[in-house]
Write an enzyme that holds these catalytic residues in place. Structure first.
Site, PDB file in Angstrom:
ATOM      1  N   ASP A  10     -47.357  -9.765   8.632  1.00 47.47           N
ATOM      2  CA  ASP A  10     -47.825  -9.590  10.011  1.00 47.47           C
ATOM      3  C   ASP A  10     -46.638  -9.300  10.948  1.00 47.47           C
ATOM      4  OD1 ASP A  10     -49.932  -9.503  11.796  1.00 47.47           O
ATOM      5  OD2 ASP A  10     -49.958 -11.665  12.171  1.00 47.47           O
ATOM      6  N   HIS A  39     -56.334  -8.292  17.436  1.00 46.16           N
ATOM      7  CA  HIS A  39     -55.449  -9.461  17.353  1.00 46.16           C
ATOM      8  C   HIS A  39     -55.845 -10.421  18.462  1.00 46.16           C
ATOM      9  CE1 HIS A  39     -52.110  -7.861  14.630  1.00 46.16           C
ATOM     10  NE2 HIS A  39     -53.084  -6.964  14.594  1.00 46.16           N
ATOM     11  N   ASN A  83     -58.096 -10.895  13.696  1.00 42.16           N
ATOM     12  CA  ASN A  83     -57.038 -11.848  13.348  1.00 42.16           C
ATOM     13  C   ASN A  83     -57.232 -13.182  14.064  1.00 42.16           C
ATOM     14  OD1 ASN A  83     -55.942  -9.577  12.127  1.00 42.16           O
ATOM     15  ND2 ASN A  83     -53.901  -9.836  13.026  1.00 42.16           N
TER      16      ASN A  83
HETATM   17 ZN   LIG Z   1     -51.072 -10.173  16.213  1.00 41.33          ZN
END
Ligand SMILES: [Zn+2]
Length: 277
Positions: A80, A205, A227
């Site tokens: 990541d 995200h 995420n």
């Molecule tokens: Zn992220």
């Protein structure tokens, strides 16, 4: 079970009109928690670039790969938020299935060049690359309360996806890393405008802190990967604090580890339920 190709997981989710849950893990306990919660459902395991950089980080990642191979779920492991090519190269070397080449803090042309350089390292080994356009406010490893920054421009996203050849694109639509200072508001109309112009799967995200309805709306609007990180760390640490006094009495380390895995599994199970609803 062999590890699943990152792009296959995203393609299957997209065909089903759903999204793949992606969870950040930092140790064996948090990975056991998310794998247990998955209970056979596909998932992406996110490994922080900072984990790789820690002393012994390569050993930790090797262990996580072995654990994921024994899980009943189709799993892809992704490095990541890597911001330099040395870290990308390390992630490729370790055998991860995907890397996130995050050049979102760079000017547009430098971001494109960075993603292309990352793809030159990753693609020959069959490793997928996620890129990001439109820098997200907040940090990945320290949860601070922040307001969202500017949204990703749809026309720029189309051009960026075409010029980089990225397999997946992270975009900003009102989401943040860490903790939402005010009530979160995802701009779903803006998301649909991006999704209409970008062929590759989009990634959200900052899923932690979003209501179930917001996550569901983002998936319906075109997000194929979501995420989750902050809420898992918060649950892990809160349970650790609760259990620590009892664990110290008798040095019950396994009881502490079981509680940590349970805490992570409970949060992950809720998020799986949202994404499969
Ligand atoms: Zn992220």
């Amino acid at each position: 079970v062999p590890l699943a190709p990152f792009t296959d997981l995203l393609a299957a989710a997209r065909r089903a009109g759903s999204a793949v849950a992606a969870f950040s893990v930092y140790d064996a306990e948090s990975l056991v928690g998310v794998l247990r919660a998955a209970a056979g459902r596909p998932l992406i395991v996110l490994i922080s670039s900072q984990v790789v950089a820690e002393p012994g980080g390569d050993l930790v990642v090797a262990g996580m790969l072995a654990m994921a191979e024994r899980a009943p779920s189709p799993v892809a492991l992704q490095l990541d938020h890597a911001r330099d090519l040395d870290v990308i190269a390390a992630g490729c070397e370790l055998g991860l299935g995907a890397v996130m080449a995050d050049g979102s803090g760079l000017p547009y042309d430098e971001n494109v060049a960075f993603v292309l350089a990352a793809r030159a390292l990753a693609a020959p080994r069959g490793i997928a690359v996620e890129a990001e356009l439109g820098h997200l406010a907040g940090e990945e490893e320290v949860a601070l309360a922040v307001d969202p920054g500017p949204l990703t421009d749809p026309a720029a996203a189309e051009r960026f996806a075409r010029e980089t050849g990225a397999d997946c694109l992270a975009v900003a639509i009102g989401n943040v890393h860490g903790i939402y200072r005010g009530a979160p508001h995802l701009d779903l109309e803006h998301l649909r405008a991006i999704a209409a112009r970008v062929a590759v799967p989009l990634s959200l995200h900052g899923g932690s802190g979003l209501a179930a309805s917001a996550v569901a709306g983002a998936v319906a609007g075109g997000m194929t990967k979501v995420n989750f990180n902050t809420e898992l760390r918060q649950a892990y640490l809160a349970r650790t604090a609760d259990e620590l006094p009892g664990a110290r009495d008798g040095a019950r380390l396994l009881a502490l580890h079981r509680a940590q895995a349970d805490a992570v599994a409970a949060v992950a199970a809720e998020r799986f339920a949202v994404l499969s609803a």
